[in-house]
Design an enzyme around this catalytic site. Structure first.
Site, PDB file in Angstrom:
ATOM      1  N   HIS A 265      70.467  45.762  38.377  1.00  0.00           N
ATOM      2  CA  HIS A 265      69.643  44.845  39.181  1.00  0.00           C
ATOM      3  C   HIS A 265      69.860  45.095  40.672  1.00  0.00           C
ATOM      4  O   HIS A 265      70.698  44.435  41.296  1.00  0.00           O
ATOM      5  CB  HIS A 265      70.004  43.394  38.862  1.00  0.00           C
ATOM      6  CG  HIS A 265      69.532  42.945  37.520  1.00  0.00           C
ATOM      7  ND1 HIS A 265      68.263  42.460  37.306  1.00  0.00           N
ATOM      8  CD2 HIS A 265      70.156  42.933  36.322  1.00  0.00           C
ATOM      9  CE1 HIS A 265      68.126  42.150  36.025  1.00  0.00           C
ATOM     10  NE2 HIS A 265      69.250  42.437  35.397  1.00  0.00           N
TER      11      HIS A 265
ATOM     12  N   GLU B  50      68.114  44.212  43.056  1.00  0.00           N
ATOM     13  CA  GLU B  50      67.686  43.085  43.902  1.00  0.00           C
ATOM     14  C   GLU B  50      68.860  42.197  44.320  1.00  0.00           C
ATOM     15  O   GLU B  50      68.779  41.503  45.327  1.00  0.00           O
ATOM     16  CB  GLU B  50      66.600  42.254  43.192  1.00  0.00           C
ATOM     17  CG  GLU B  50      67.040  41.432  41.996  1.00  0.00           C
ATOM     18  CD  GLU B  50      67.006  42.191  40.681  1.00  0.00           C
ATOM     19  OE1 GLU B  50      67.174  43.423  40.685  1.00  0.00           O
ATOM     20  OE2 GLU B  50      66.836  41.539  39.619  1.00  0.00           O
TER      21      GLU B  50
ATOM     22  N   CYS C 268      65.855  46.775  34.832  1.00  0.00           N
ATOM     23  CA  CYS C 268      66.516  46.319  33.609  1.00  0.00           C
ATOM     24  C   CYS C 268      65.527  46.321  32.435  1.00  0.00           C
ATOM     25  O   CYS C 268      65.164  47.389  31.981  1.00  0.00           O
ATOM     26  CB  CYS C 268      67.190  44.976  33.842  1.00  0.00           C
ATOM     27  SG  CYS C 268      68.616  44.752  32.769  1.00  0.00           S
TER      28      CYS C 268
HETATM   29  N1  GLN Z   1      66.801  42.070  27.448  1.00  0.00           N
HETATM   30  C1  GLN Z   1      67.329  43.317  27.947  1.00  0.00           C
HETATM   31  C2  GLN Z   1      68.765  43.522  27.514  1.00  0.00           C
HETATM   32  O1  GLN Z   1      69.425  42.597  27.140  1.00  0.00           O
HETATM   33  C3  GLN Z   1      67.212  43.391  29.456  1.00  0.00           C
HETATM   34  C4  GLN Z   1      67.983  42.353  30.192  1.00  0.00           C
HETATM   35  C5  GLN Z   1      67.559  42.187  31.614  1.00  0.00           C
HETATM   36  O2  GLN Z   1      66.462  42.574  31.994  1.00  0.00           O
HETATM   37  N2  GLN Z   1      68.371  41.558  32.420  1.00  0.00           N
HETATM   38  O3  GLN Z   1      69.265  44.624  27.567  1.00  0.00           O
END
Ligand code: GLN
Length: 546
Positions: free
Chosen positions: A518, A520, A381
């Site tokens: 994600h 994970e 992410c």
């Molecule tokens: N801050 C980034 C976004 O909003 C990544 C978010 C995250 O890593 N969950 O796109």
């Protein structure tokens, strides 16, 4: 067969591992051939944990349907290998929100709206919504500790349910702490007595008492607890501290917890088949090799914030017969100058998700070091977004490339808020519980991703289309796709309409992979996530090449 309910409460203090105990019991019942689900009721006022700071509350866990939930749901999914939804996590805030909405709509027909029965009925409906014909058992974990003011409506609701559903369909398990006092050389049962007394004063007589303890409790102590707490002699069990959380189902089985549950609830359940758990624990204790993985993030001093990540790395290790040496590094402590010192000893670098600019320079410095030195690197992410920024700056030669999250005036917003975002958001909102509108500003939950052939992503997944869970606002800016690809950054996973980059990877690197989702959240001990499996595989290869 009607669904039977098991309510798990906690006493004395928090952090006793109630979620893990509940998940382990559920796993044992599942291993006995029963169909099982599990729900968490959180007494805090936030409508969901989505707005809560990970430093305070730990990771926000995301389900397929895009619900932002308590991290215990991660344990539940990992131990039970099932997919949960927003119905598996309710907070006081969500319950009250729904009651107040009904009140404003006039649903209560002029009546006075009260905690009992209106709030308690709302809670009971949330619990009973789990029941269906094919479900044998629903476990319900009540967050917090007995004695908390905010937990009272939940305890009252579960008290009523025994009368509503019948004694044979409802069971109460209470988890307490039995401290060992070193100086006296003995364990103390008084906190347990007090906690059960508190619970009984609310009308709930526990059927089973689980005693968290650092030593095995002998029969005398168990008998004493049974006597003072008014439970069967054989209904007091030790939940001894374990070296590894995946040992807990086996520990509770050896104590006989699931057998007692089966007897009390009159469950027609076979003996559990625990071979998979035994194999898992064996491989956790006897790894063939060990790899050091750096986790470069901003919540490193508060491990609860990286719960699923920690587990997924462990699973990736199990898949490769490797133990993981976790090297948590605060991203704010890394610079281009000291990256060598900090990272020279590790075999893989992982940059996890996150929000906000703090630590981003350090994350980018760590990525540069891993890219240049061909150390396996995994960006998740925000970590993937940092990989794209790093690649654009240092390989493509756009020194000011950035994410709009960190610099709204950047000439090269390689990560940005999409123009089509408003349509997209509207779509997201429909997918969400109407009660938590703020979720509409993020891409949340499971989305499809098409994997490109001949890529590391394909080597990992071995299928053409996958579903993965998201929680972010910003996206890869497709205006830079061609230039970045020419510079060697492959878009190996795309949304089906090709408008969104879901996975990126570097061509001339052993394993430099970033994903916008994600992974994970969906890794399981018995079914490690392909990307974690391959990341650890690459780390082992890197280690042996040195
Ligand atoms: N801050 C980034 C976004 O909003 C990544 C978010 C995250 O890593 N969950 O796109």
């Amino acid at each position: 067969m009607t669904t039977k309910f098991i309510f798990v409460t906690g006493g004395v203090l928090s952090s006793l591992g109630k979620g893990l105990a509940a998940a382990s019991i559920a796993a044992l019942l599942k291993a006995r051939g029963l169909t099982v689900t599990i729900q968490k009721l959180d007494p805090y006022i936030n409508v969901d944990p989505g707005t809560m700071n990970p430093f305070q509350h730990g990771e926000v866990y995301v389900t397929d349907d895009g619900a932002e939930t308590d991290l215990d749901l991660g344990h539940y999914e990992r131990y039970l290998d099932i997919h949960l939804s927003q119905n598996n996590n309710y907070t006081s805030g969500r319950i009250y929100n729904s009651v107040i909405t009904k009140e404003r709509r006039g649903d209560y027909l002029g009546g006075t709206v009260q905690v009992i029965p209106h709030v308690t009925d709302e809670i009971k409906n949330a619990i009973l919504s789990l029941a269906h014909e094919d479900l044998d058992v629903a476990l319900v974990e009540i967050g917090g500790t007995v004695g908390d003011i905010e937990g009272l409506p939940f305890l009252e609701a579960i008290r009523q349910l025994r009368a509503d559903l019948g004694k044979e369909n409802v069971l109460y398990i209470h988890l307490t702490l039995v401290p060992y006092i070193k100086a006296a050389g003995e364990v103390k049962t008084k906190p347990t007595q007090h906690s059960v007394k508190e619970l009984r004063s609310l009308g709930i007589q526990p059927d089973i008492i689980l005693c968290r303890s650092e030593i095995d409790l002998d029969e005398d102590i168990k008998r004493k607890i049974a006597l003072f707490c008014n439970v069967d002699k054989d209904a007091v069990f030790t939940a001894i501290d374990v070296n590894h959380i995946y040992e807990l189902p086996l520990t509770l089985y050896n104590e006989g917890v699931d057998q007692k549950i089966a007897i009390l609830l009159r469950l027609a359940a076979k003996n559990p088949d625990l071979q998979r758990w035994q194999d898992l624990v064996h491989s956790l204790h006897h790894p063939q090799t060990q790899v050091s993985i750096a986790i470069v993030g901003k919540y490193v001093d508060f491990r609860e914030a990286y719960k699923s990540l920690h587990e997924a790395l462990t699973h990736g290790g199990v898949a490769n017969d490797a133990g993981i040496n976790f090297v948590y590094i605060n991203a704010e402590d890394i610079t281009a100058d000291n990256a060598q010192d900090k990272l020279a000893q590790v075999h893989g670098v992982l940059v996890p998700g996150g929000f906000g600019i703090r630590g981003v320079d350090g994350k980018i410095a760590a990525i540069t070091y891993a890219r240049v030195n061909k150390i396996p690197a995994f960006g998740i992410c925000l970590g993937m977004q940092c990989m794209v920024i790093e690649y654009a700056r240092n390989v493509l030669g756009l020194p000011k490339a950035n994410s709009e999250e960190f610099d709204l005036t950047t000439p090269d917003p390689v990560i940005y808020l999409m123009n089509e975002w408003f349509d997209f958001r509207a779509n997201c909102v429909q997918r969400r519980d109407a009660q938590s509108q703020k979720g509409g500003t993020m891409r949340l939950g499971a989305y499809p991703c098409v994997i490109q052939p001949d890529t590391k992503a394909f080597a990992a997944y071995q299928v053409h289309e996958i579903m993965e869970r998201h929680r972010h606002r910003y996206e890869f800016n497709m205006d830079y796709r061609d230039r970045l690809e020419e510079a060697g950054l492959v878009l190996s996973g795309l949304s089906p309409d090709k408008s969104l980059a879901e996975i990126v990877e570097a061509k001339d690197h052993p394993w430099f992979v970033g994903c916008q989702f994600h992974p994970e959240f969906t890794s399981k001990p018995m079914a490690p996530h392909p990307l974690f499996q391959d990341f650890i595989h690459a780390a082992i290869a890197f280690k042996s090449s040195r």
